[in-house]
Design an enzyme around this catalytic site. Structure first.
Site, PDB file in Angstrom:
ATOM      1  CE1 TYR A   1      -5.498  10.396 -11.770  1.00 41.74           C
ATOM      2  CE2 TYR A   1      -5.617  12.002 -13.555  1.00 41.74           C
ATOM      3  CZ  TYR A   1      -5.173  10.785 -13.070  1.00 41.74           C
ATOM      4  OH  TYR A   1      -4.398   9.961 -13.854  1.00 41.74           O
TER       5      TYR A   1
ATOM      6  CE  LYS B   1      -1.813  11.087 -11.731  1.00 45.64           C
ATOM      7  NZ  LYS B   1      -0.750  10.073 -11.542  1.00 45.64           N
TER       8      LYS B   1
ATOM      9  CG  ASN C   1       1.449   2.902 -13.263  1.00 44.88           C
ATOM     10  OD1 ASN C   1       1.045   3.652 -14.140  1.00 44.88           O
ATOM     11  ND2 ASN C   1       0.792   1.798 -12.900  1.00 44.88           N
TER      12      ASN C   1
ATOM     13  CG  ASP D   1      -1.809   1.194   1.330  1.00 44.46           C
ATOM     14  OD1 ASP D   1      -1.717   2.094   0.459  1.00 44.46           O
ATOM     15  OD2 ASP D   1      -2.606   1.260   2.285  1.00 44.46           O
ATOM     16  CB  VAL D   2       2.075   3.511  -2.713  1.00 44.80           C
ATOM     17  CG1 VAL D   2       2.608   2.402  -3.604  1.00 44.80           C
ATOM     18  CG2 VAL D   2       0.771   4.082  -3.241  1.00 44.80           C
TER      19      VAL D   2
END
Length: 254
Positions: free
Chosen positions: A159, A163, A91, A64-65
């Site tokens: 999002y 980003k 990613n 789990d990043v």
């Protein structure tokens, strides 16, 4: 290769599906030893089995990043089982429900930030520490930025914000990595044909309020681009690359 007969070691997060899966397979095909990381063990195991059937060297590790302890455990495995890391492809990512800003749940916002930004930082932090002390020193980090690192879609504040932040993180790591032969680049992807982008082919909201079916491109083109970035010597770097379906509404006014 890092030396005569020694495979380069790559870590791909979000490797169980989509862009991560395609990129991991491409790296495996070209002789990399690939550590497959993701939240769900089953698809990682399936991909590792597929790689082994093809003669590739893959190691599946659930991670789990968003959790610092989970990322630390992942890198402990990399040190113990592979001894070094030459490439990190950050990613793993997620989006939030497409709702008005004032309707976005705070927990959804935090989850997107934790995955798309903090998760990238945690993996980058661990990779940086390993790459600057290993022998031979150095390595490459590639961040998945997305077209949303440049321009938002309607109802995508979480999002889009994360980003855009990845672009700053990429630049900072690229600068701070110079003394240690650590290079960092970003790939901004538009409409690769994956489960995540499938809705584009059904019609998606545009900035002018219309619903439009958007063209997609084969995800293998993304995997080829990742391989190109990965295969450069550390004396050269693709700082930013945009790869997209040629006719998607991004350049100009659609």
């Amino acid at each position: 290769m890092t030396g005569a007969g020694i495979k380069k070691v790559a870590l791909v997060t979000g490797a169980g599906s989509g862009i991560g899966r395609a990129s991991a397979l491409k790296l495996l095909e070209h002789g990399y030893s690939v550590v497959l990381a993701g939240r769900r063990q089953a698809p990682l195991d399936a991909l590792a089995h597929e790689a082994q059937q093809l003669g590739g060297d893959a190691l599946a590790v659930a991670c789990d990043v968003t959790d610092a302890a989970s990322v630390a455990a992942l890198f402990d495995v990399i040190r113990e089982r592979r001894g070094r890391l030459d490439l990190l492809f950050n990613n793993a990512g997620r989006s939030a429900p497409p709702v008005e800003i004032d309707e976005l749940d705070i927990d959804e916002w935090r989850s997107v930030v934790d995955t798309n930004l903090t998760g990238v930082f945690l993996c980058t932090r661990a990779a940086f520490g390993l790459m600057k002390t290993q022998n031979p020193r150095g390595g490459r980090i590639i961040n998945n930025g997305s077209i949303s690192a440049h321009a938002p879609r309607p109802h995508s504040i979480a999002y889009t914000a994360t980003k855009h932040a990845i672009t700053g993180l990429t630049k900072a790591v690229s600068l701070d990595g110079r003394p240690y032969d650590i290079v960092c680049g970003q790939i901004d992807i538009g409409n690769a044909a994956t489960e995540m982008a499938a809705r584009m082919a059904q019609g998606t909201p545009q900035a002018n309020g219309e619903i439009m079916i958007e063209p997609l491109m084969d995800v293998q083109h993304v995997a080829d681009a990742i391989l190109h970035m990965a295969e450069l010597p550390l004396s050269a770097n693709v700082q930013f690359m945009t790869i997209m379906a040629s006719k998607m509404p991004f350049v100009g006014r659609g």
